[in-house]
Design a protein around this motif. Sequence first.
Motif, PDB file in Angstrom:
ATOM      1  N   GLY A 240       0.794  -1.229   0.000  1.00 23.01           N
ATOM      2  CA  GLY A 240       0.000   0.000   0.000  1.00 23.01           C
ATOM      3  C   GLY A 240       0.820   1.269   0.000  1.00 23.01           C
ATOM      4  O   GLY A 240       0.262   2.370   0.143  1.00 23.01           O
ATOM      5  N   LEU A 241       2.134   1.144  -0.176  1.00 13.61           N
ATOM      6  CA  LEU A 241       3.011   2.323  -0.213  1.00 13.61           C
ATOM      7  C   LEU A 241       3.155   2.776  -1.667  1.00 13.61           C
ATOM      8  O   LEU A 241       4.035   2.329  -2.402  1.00 13.61           O
ATOM      9  N   GLN A 242       2.259   3.650  -2.083  1.00 10.52           N
ATOM     10  CA  GLN A 242       2.167   4.054  -3.482  1.00 10.52           C
ATOM     11  C   GLN A 242       3.307   5.011  -3.861  1.00 10.52           C
ATOM     12  O   GLN A 242       3.614   5.964  -3.133  1.00 10.52           O
ATOM     13  N   HIS A 243       3.907   4.764  -5.013  1.00  7.24           N
ATOM     14  CA  HIS A 243       4.986   5.613  -5.530  1.00  7.24           C
ATOM     15  C   HIS A 243       5.235   5.231  -6.982  1.00  7.24           C
ATOM     16  O   HIS A 243       4.696   4.231  -7.482  1.00  7.24           O
ATOM     17  N   ASN A 244       6.059   6.008  -7.663  1.00  2.00           N
ATOM     18  CA  ASN A 244       6.407   5.753  -9.062  1.00  2.00           C
ATOM     19  C   ASN A 244       7.912   5.524  -9.191  1.00  2.00           C
ATOM     20  O   ASN A 244       8.692   5.960  -8.334  1.00  2.00           O
ATOM     21  N   LEU A 245       8.285   4.875 -10.297  1.00  2.84           N
ATOM     22  CA  LEU A 245       9.698   4.557 -10.531  1.00  2.84           C
ATOM     23  C   LEU A 245      10.046   4.785 -11.992  1.00  2.84           C
ATOM     24  O   LEU A 245       9.334   4.349 -12.890  1.00  2.84           O
ATOM     25  N   ILE A 246      11.170   5.457 -12.227  1.00  2.00           N
ATOM     26  CA  ILE A 246      11.688   5.692 -13.584  1.00  2.00           C
ATOM     27  C   ILE A 246      13.099   5.120 -13.663  1.00  2.00           C
ATOM     28  O   ILE A 246      13.931   5.383 -12.785  1.00  2.00           O
ATOM     29  N   ILE A 247      13.355   4.329 -14.704  1.00  2.00           N
ATOM     30  CA  ILE A 247      14.697   3.807 -14.971  1.00  2.00           C
ATOM     31  C   ILE A 247      15.159   4.352 -16.314  1.00  2.00           C
ATOM     32  O   ILE A 247      14.466   4.185 -17.328  1.00  2.00           O
ATOM     33  N   ILE A 248      16.317   5.007 -16.321  1.00  2.00           N
ATOM     34  CA  ILE A 248      16.851   5.607 -17.548  1.00  2.00           C
ATOM     35  C   ILE A 248      18.165   4.926 -17.914  1.00  2.00           C
ATOM     36  O   ILE A 248      19.088   4.861 -17.089  1.00  2.00           O
ATOM     37  N   GLY A 249      18.260   4.398 -19.126  1.00  2.00           N
ATOM     38  CA  GLY A 249      19.487   3.769 -19.590  1.00  2.00           C
ATOM     39  C   GLY A 249      19.185   2.616 -20.535  1.00  2.00           C
ATOM     40  O   GLY A 249      18.065   2.104 -20.569  1.00  2.00           O
ATOM     41  N   ASP A 250      20.180   2.233 -21.328  1.00  2.00           N
ATOM     42  CA  ASP A 250      20.050   1.062 -22.183  1.00  2.00           C
ATOM     43  C   ASP A 250      21.155   0.073 -21.816  1.00  2.00           C
ATOM     44  O   ASP A 250      21.930   0.305 -20.904  1.00  2.00           O
ATOM     45  N   GLY A 251      21.218  -1.036 -22.523  1.00  2.00           N
ATOM     46  CA  GLY A 251      22.220  -2.047 -22.224  1.00  2.00           C
ATOM     47  C   GLY A 251      21.686  -3.431 -22.548  1.00  2.00           C
ATOM     48  O   GLY A 251      20.498  -3.607 -22.814  1.00  2.00           O
ATOM     49  N   TYR A 252      22.579  -4.430 -22.517  1.00  2.00           N
ATOM     50  CA  TYR A 252      22.177  -5.755 -22.990  1.00  2.00           C
ATOM     51  C   TYR A 252      21.142  -6.424 -22.086  1.00  2.00           C
ATOM     52  O   TYR A 252      20.499  -7.388 -22.479  1.00  2.00           O
ATOM     53  N   ASP A 253      20.955  -5.898 -20.863  1.00  2.51           N
ATOM     54  CA  ASP A 253      19.975  -6.479 -19.949  1.00  2.51           C
ATOM     55  C   ASP A 253      18.610  -5.784 -20.048  1.00  2.51           C
ATOM     56  O   ASP A 253      17.690  -6.126 -19.296  1.00  2.51           O
ATOM     57  N   PHE A 254      18.493  -4.838 -20.980  1.00  4.10           N
ATOM     58  CA  PHE A 254      17.276  -4.021 -21.048  1.00  4.10           C
ATOM     59  C   PHE A 254      16.032  -4.885 -21.264  1.00  4.10           C
ATOM     60  O   PHE A 254      15.020  -4.735 -20.563  1.00  4.10           O
ATOM     61  N   ASP A 255      16.091  -5.772 -22.232  1.00  8.69           N
ATOM     62  CA  ASP A 255      14.902  -6.573 -22.568  1.00  8.69           C
ATOM     63  C   ASP A 255      14.473  -7.462 -21.404  1.00  8.69           C
ATOM     64  O   ASP A 255      13.269  -7.629 -21.149  1.00  8.69           O
ATOM     65  N   SER A 256      15.426  -8.034 -20.692  1.00  9.47           N
ATOM     66  CA  SER A 256      15.065  -8.920 -19.584  1.00  9.47           C
ATOM     67  C   SER A 256      14.468  -8.130 -18.415  1.00  9.47           C
ATOM     68  O   SER A 256      13.547  -8.609 -17.740  1.00  9.47           O
ATOM     69  N   ILE A 257      14.968  -6.918 -18.190  1.00 14.26           N
ATOM     70  CA  ILE A 257      14.414  -6.086 -17.121  1.00 14.26           C
ATOM     71  C   ILE A 257      13.020  -5.589 -17.512  1.00 14.26           C
ATOM     72  O   ILE A 257      12.096  -5.568 -16.679  1.00 14.26           O
ATOM     73  N   GLN A 258      12.845  -5.240 -18.775  1.00 17.41           N
ATOM     74  CA  GLN A 258      11.513  -4.838 -19.239  1.00 17.41           C
ATOM     75  C   GLN A 258      10.535  -6.006 -19.122  1.00 17.41           C
ATOM     76  O   GLN A 258       9.367  -5.827 -18.744  1.00 17.41           O
TER      77      GLN A 258
END
Length: 384
Positions: A240-258
């Motif tokens: 119930g702790l509402q908040h937002n998150l932004i991740i900025i950057g690219d790299g070979y792990d991008f697709d797996s994190i997405q």
Amino acid sequence: MTIKKKILIRIGSLRHGGAEKALINFLKNIPSDKYDIDLLINLYSGQYIQEVPSWVNLHYLLKGEMITTNRLQDIPVKAFRVLYQKMFIWFPSLLYGRILKKKKYDIEIGAIHGMYKEILSSPIKSSKKIIWVQNDIFSLKEYPPEVVLQFFNFDKILVISNKLEEEMMKLTKNDSQREKLVKIYNPIDKSDTLNKANEPINDMPFENSHLPTFVSIGTVYPQKGYDRLLNIHKKLLDEGLQHNLIIIGDGYDFDSIQALLDKLSLQETAKMLGYRSNPYPYLKKSDFYIMSSRHEGFPTIIAEALILNKPISATDISGIKDLLQDGKLGIITQNSEDGIYTGMKKFIIEKDLAKHYEEQIKSTELPFVLEKSVKHLQEIIDNA
């Protein structure tokens, strides 16, 4: 007439990164009439190429964009690049003869720790050799003690945090080795950071949200711990702790994190923006900076977040205690999911905590002043 010192500096590329930025800041702020500098990059790629001063002689081994994915079709190109670069380590006379035109250097510098073999393989035995250790090599499996010991073949070893200095010191056997170690802060251009942070952007996520927004910036590699960050983001939301998150950057792990973001159904509260040449407006507009890294050397982005007076929660990695002054300027957490959870939860729940850190940052003289760091680097080169 003053004789200029002839210097060769080597780095992998000039793509975005703390080591690359530190090097560019150094080159832009030293006098051109004192040094004759050749900058050799393995791959002619990156946003900082355009910022190399015109008086610096720029050379490269290969041209092309850096490959940041692990797609099957990229493997042949990657393999060719690796072999091509290794050829010049095996046969350095080819490099120094054909590309560097048999130039004799007084000083050779590896501007990042990964270039140690390249510098040590130099056929110029009379040159002074310097390595600039820009990451926590003691947390990297490819740098066991027997490899790190090779660094003591350099005349000077520049380290960028107390932790690195302490770990390197443990490997020393005598005073001559200890004297090679020099702790130096990466030069950070405060005015450049402030100016870039004020540039307009039209794609800031959650700009009209009343919820607190965390931002994290960096190449999307496993060391950055973005998998841990998304897991904790989900856990806090479930509580119930509402908040937002932004991740900025690219790299070979991008697709797996997405893919992990999608699997956890976080599309409404977390956004992966990919690479941004200027991430500072996003940092400025966010409420908090969150670092979830498993390891770093000197996380330049933390220094820049401090310049922008941003409340910070960071895992206890190399350089963090130096930057956050043992917790005076921000939250330092355990290097774990539990630690990340604790730091984020504190900022969400304790409403006055952010203001406390903002006031602490404002009243503190930050140590990574551009002029001081550049002067220190010049002294090292002049006395080499």
